[in-house]
Design a protein around this motif. Structure first.
Motif, PDB file in Angstrom:
ATOM      1  N   THR A 132     -19.857   0.598  -7.667  1.00 59.24           N
ATOM      2  CA  THR A 132     -20.517  -0.087  -6.338  1.00 59.24           C
ATOM      3  C   THR A 132     -19.953  -1.647  -5.915  1.00 59.24           C
ATOM      4  O   THR A 132     -19.735  -1.929  -4.605  1.00 59.24           O
ATOM      5  N   VAL A 133     -19.096  -2.567  -6.860  1.00 61.27           N
ATOM      6  CA  VAL A 133     -18.317  -3.149  -6.858  1.00 61.27           C
ATOM      7  C   VAL A 133     -17.407  -2.441  -5.541  1.00 61.27           C
ATOM      8  O   VAL A 133     -16.845  -3.410  -4.186  1.00 61.27           O
ATOM      9  N   ALA A 134     -16.493  -1.562  -5.480  1.00 61.90           N
ATOM     10  CA  ALA A 134     -15.824  -1.114  -4.346  1.00 61.90           C
ATOM     11  C   ALA A 134     -16.573  -0.738  -3.268  1.00 61.90           C
ATOM     12  O   ALA A 134     -15.782  -1.357  -2.138  1.00 61.90           O
ATOM     13  N   GLY A 135     -17.830  -0.122  -3.412  1.00 66.11           N
ATOM     14  CA  GLY A 135     -18.022   0.209  -2.004  1.00 66.11           C
ATOM     15  C   GLY A 135     -18.904  -1.035  -1.133  1.00 66.11           C
ATOM     16  O   GLY A 135     -19.503  -1.015  -0.109  1.00 66.11           O
ATOM     17  N   LEU A 136     -19.303  -1.968  -2.071  1.00 62.25           N
ATOM     18  CA  LEU A 136     -20.768  -3.161  -2.019  1.00 62.25           C
ATOM     19  C   LEU A 136     -20.137  -4.651  -2.259  1.00 62.25           C
ATOM     20  O   LEU A 136     -20.458  -5.572  -1.064  1.00 62.25           O
ATOM     21  N   GLY A 137     -18.917  -4.373  -2.353  1.00 60.27           N
ATOM     22  CA  GLY A 137     -18.790  -6.041  -2.930  1.00 60.27           C
ATOM     23  C   GLY A 137     -19.446  -5.893  -4.653  1.00 60.27           C
ATOM     24  O   GLY A 137     -20.644  -5.448  -4.959  1.00 60.27           O
ATOM     25  N   TRP A 138     -18.720  -7.517  -4.847  1.00 58.63           N
ATOM     26  CA  TRP A 138     -19.524  -7.848  -5.923  1.00 58.63           C
ATOM     27  C   TRP A 138     -21.026  -8.267  -6.392  1.00 58.63           C
ATOM     28  O   TRP A 138     -21.599  -7.783  -6.985  1.00 58.63           O
ATOM     29  N   ALA A 139     -21.142  -8.635  -4.584  1.00 61.61           N
ATOM     30  CA  ALA A 139     -22.578  -8.889  -4.572  1.00 61.61           C
ATOM     31  C   ALA A 139     -23.695  -7.456  -4.655  1.00 61.61           C
ATOM     32  O   ALA A 139     -24.792  -7.773  -4.757  1.00 61.61           O
ATOM     33  N   GLY A 140     -22.909  -6.506  -5.089  1.00 63.63           N
ATOM     34  CA  GLY A 140     -24.270  -4.884  -5.072  1.00 63.63           C
ATOM     35  C   GLY A 140     -23.861  -4.846  -6.471  1.00 63.63           C
ATOM     36  O   GLY A 140     -24.720  -4.099  -6.673  1.00 63.63           O
ATOM     37  N   VAL A 141     -23.654  -6.468  -7.400  1.00 67.19           N
ATOM     38  CA  VAL A 141     -23.804  -5.827  -9.081  1.00 67.19           C
ATOM     39  C   VAL A 141     -25.363  -7.033  -9.381  1.00 67.19           C
ATOM     40  O   VAL A 141     -24.973  -7.736  -8.796  1.00 67.19           O
ATOM     41  N   ASN A 142     -26.413  -6.404 -10.082  1.00 65.73           N
ATOM     42  CA  ASN A 142     -26.916  -6.663 -10.509  1.00 65.73           C
ATOM     43  C   ASN A 142     -26.440  -7.753 -11.837  1.00 65.73           C
ATOM     44  O   ASN A 142     -26.704  -7.089 -13.305  1.00 65.73           O
ATOM     45  N   TRP A 143     -26.048  -8.757 -11.827  1.00 66.09           N
ATOM     46  CA  TRP A 143     -25.322  -9.193 -13.362  1.00 66.09           C
ATOM     47  C   TRP A 143     -26.095  -9.320 -14.013  1.00 66.09           C
ATOM     48  O   TRP A 143     -26.046  -9.577 -15.199  1.00 66.09           O
ATOM     49  N   ASN A 144     -27.179 -10.609 -13.621  1.00 69.30           N
ATOM     50  CA  ASN A 144     -27.714 -11.453 -14.646  1.00 69.30           C
ATOM     51  C   ASN A 144     -29.753 -11.167 -14.195  1.00 69.30           C
ATOM     52  O   ASN A 144     -30.225 -11.693 -15.002  1.00 69.30           O
ATOM     53  N   GLY A 145     -30.221 -10.238 -12.979  1.00 70.59           N
ATOM     54  CA  GLY A 145     -31.348 -10.183 -12.944  1.00 70.59           C
ATOM     55  C   GLY A 145     -32.455 -11.632 -12.285  1.00 70.59           C
ATOM     56  O   GLY A 145     -30.748 -12.094 -11.969  1.00 70.59           O
ATOM     57  N   ASN A 146     -33.527 -11.188 -12.194  1.00 69.32           N
ATOM     58  CA  ASN A 146     -33.392 -12.599 -11.479  1.00 69.32           C
ATOM     59  C   ASN A 146     -33.795 -13.910 -12.044  1.00 69.32           C
ATOM     60  O   ASN A 146     -34.932 -14.604 -12.663  1.00 69.32           O
TER      61      ASN A 146
END
Lengths: 407, 105
Positions: A132-146
């Motif tokens: 996902t990081v490769a395909g969509l960038g770092w923002a594509g990852v749900n690091w911390n939830g909301n």
């Protein structure tokens, strides 16, 4: 066949392949102790565990479609793929999933080759995060939830990975200590026979829970791919054939038995006696079930290893090989990033070649890596015949006692 | 990060508590069951000095042992019910002390 159909087939085959590695990677979690103490013959143990995984997988009818939402933002909250990814027959999404699965499988096979019980769920999530990081960038990852519930890479993966083995270890240590206190004065022959049944029962419960927990992750991933390519629309149900295939894949994998891995926690970590085996498996079963009841995602591998360590700590005079434990923990730490890097590289290769060609190339790369590691494993095979051999200090880098101090 | 940490600690205490009751408590009952059976069987089942015949059998120990095993089996049955129930979108409720199966909210 359209482009996306070809890629879809590759995704399904790869996902089932991952499920299969998930099975043999995790046989040890339930059965390492029973095999090590001789409560069950090795072949019998893997057959029982495989069967219970099969049953468990069918019991998990709960929709697992949103499984990837914990770590990556590929789907909306109701399970449908994001629209931006489904243009062009879903090729963009399929490539991310395929690359992620390849990352997970490659890491699972490598740790199997080294006999390290690392987490299959971390391998899967790591691969998906990397792709996902490769395909969509770092923002594509749900690091911390909301921030409203336990979510994201931190809440669903990292924190449980730190906490669950500790909790399982405490429970197993307390259990082991209590059991040994309770049977003081009973002849060992008599207790061993009793605890043999306790071990079989508790290990069976772990197998069943494993089938329900782990098989549905792959079911969710395959269904997501089917929706992305327009072959399935129902977000409330999973196609029955997907359930059957995933259940069979994980059960067959379990039955194959990851003997290389079973050996490490069963013989390498602690010399296990029947009461310890029962305490460890009971602790694992209780912690896994309590956690899934509370929505606390965890890896069965971490829990099982923590429990076995705890059973070593709780028995007065037992020897725990902390060097082996250290090696396992370092494997856990690098599982997520390592699978992620493989997933990312696969995505870049697949994307550079584009479309069907890219997907086929990364699939072939997976086959090549798997074939190579299989051949390497034949140089020093571990099977049901030698899984319980004495832990050899020269082949495994375990704790060495300085010359002269004795042991 | 902060919120997740807080949620984790809230959950992990419950896991630890449930783990200790079910994961260490039930094995303790099982071990006590084994202990009672040995008491019930007497003789070779219990540690005794070489050359002697060992303690006398105590039938009450056998009864107590199987009672304890029954409690452990009930605990395991609860565990399996839990797995099956959550698979079918139900959950176990302890609202009325004894477990009942209810719809997941």
């Amino acid at each position: 066949m359209t482009q996306s159909t070809v890629i879809l087939v590759l995704v399904i085959v790869t996902a089932l392949g991952f499920d299969f590695t998930n099975g043999f990677h995790d046989t040890a979690n339930a059965m390492a102790t029973s095999i090590a103490t001789g409560a069950l013959r090795p072949k019998m143990a893997v057959a029982l565990s495989g069967f219970l995984n099969l049953v468990g997988a069918f019991l998990s009818v709960e929709v697992a479609l949103t499984v990837t939402n914990a770590v990556v933002k590929l789907q909306t909250s109701n399970g449908t793929p994001k629209e931006s990814l489904t243009a062009d027959g879903g090729v963009a999404l399929l490539l991310i999933i395929l690359a992620g699965l390849v990352g997970g499988i490659v890491w699972n096979l490598l740790t199997w080759l080294l006999g390290l019980p690392s987490s299959s769920s971390h391998a899967l999530f790591g691969g998906l995060i990397g792709a996902t990081v490769a395909g969509l960038g770092w923002a594509g990852v749900n690091w911390n939830g909301n921030g409203t519930k336990l979510d994201g890479v931190v809440g669903k993966v990292i924190l449980p990975a730190i906490m669950s083995p500790v909790v399982a270890g405490i429970v197993a240590a307390v259990g082991t200590w209590l059991i040994y206190r309770a049977v003081i004065g009973v002849a060992q022959k008599y207790t061993d026979n009793g605890f043999r049944w306790g071990q079989i029962g508790s290990a069976s419960l772990v197998s069943l829970a494993h089938g329900t927990n782990d098989a549905q992750k792959t079911m969710g991933v395959i269904t997501l791919a089917l929706i992305a390519s327009g072959h399935w629309t129902d977000t409330k149900n999973i196609p029955f054939w997907v359930k059957v295939c995933c259940a069979l894949a994980i059960a067959l994998g379990t039955y194959l038995g990851g003997w290389r891995i079973i050996r490490t926690p069963g013989k390498g970590l602690v010399e296990i006696s029947p009461p310890q085996g029962m305490a460890a498996e009971s602790a694992s079963a209780a912690v896994i079930l309590a956690s899934s009841h509370l929505g606390f995602a965890l890896s069965t591998t971490h829990v099982a290893t923590g429990s076995i360590l705890g059973s070593g700590v709780g028995r007065p005079g037992a020897q725990v090989r902390w060097r082996v434990a250290g090696r396992m923990v370092s494997a856990w730490l690098i599982t997520l990033p390592a699978a992620g890097i493989v997933g990312a590289i696969m995505w870049y290769i697949g994307d550079a070649l584009g479309g069907v060609a890219g997907a086929i190339v990364i699939f072939v790369l997976l086959l090549a890596a798997a074939g190579y590691m299989y051949l390497r494993s034949r140089q020093a095979p571990v099977g049901h015949h030698n899984v319980n051999d004495e832990w050899d200090e020269s082949t495994a880098p375990v704790e060495r006692v300085p010359a002269g101090t004795g042991n | 990060m902060g919120n997740n940490l807080q949620f984790s600690f809230e959950a992990i205490w419950k896991v630890l508590l449930a783990g200790l009751i079910l994961g260490a408590g039930l094995p303790l009952l099982f071990a006590l069951g084994v202990r009672s059976l040995a008491w019930g069987a007497g003789g070779e089942a219990e540690v005794h000095a070489d050359g002697t015949t060992g303690p006398k059998p105590q039938p009450i120990g056998t009864v107590l042992g199987w009672l304890l095993f029954a409690v452990v089996l009930a605990g395991i049955a609860l565990g399996i019910t839990f797995i099956v129930a959550s698979g079918f979108g139900k959950q176990l409720s302890f609202e009325h002390i004894f477990p009942t199966i209810v719809d997941k909210h």
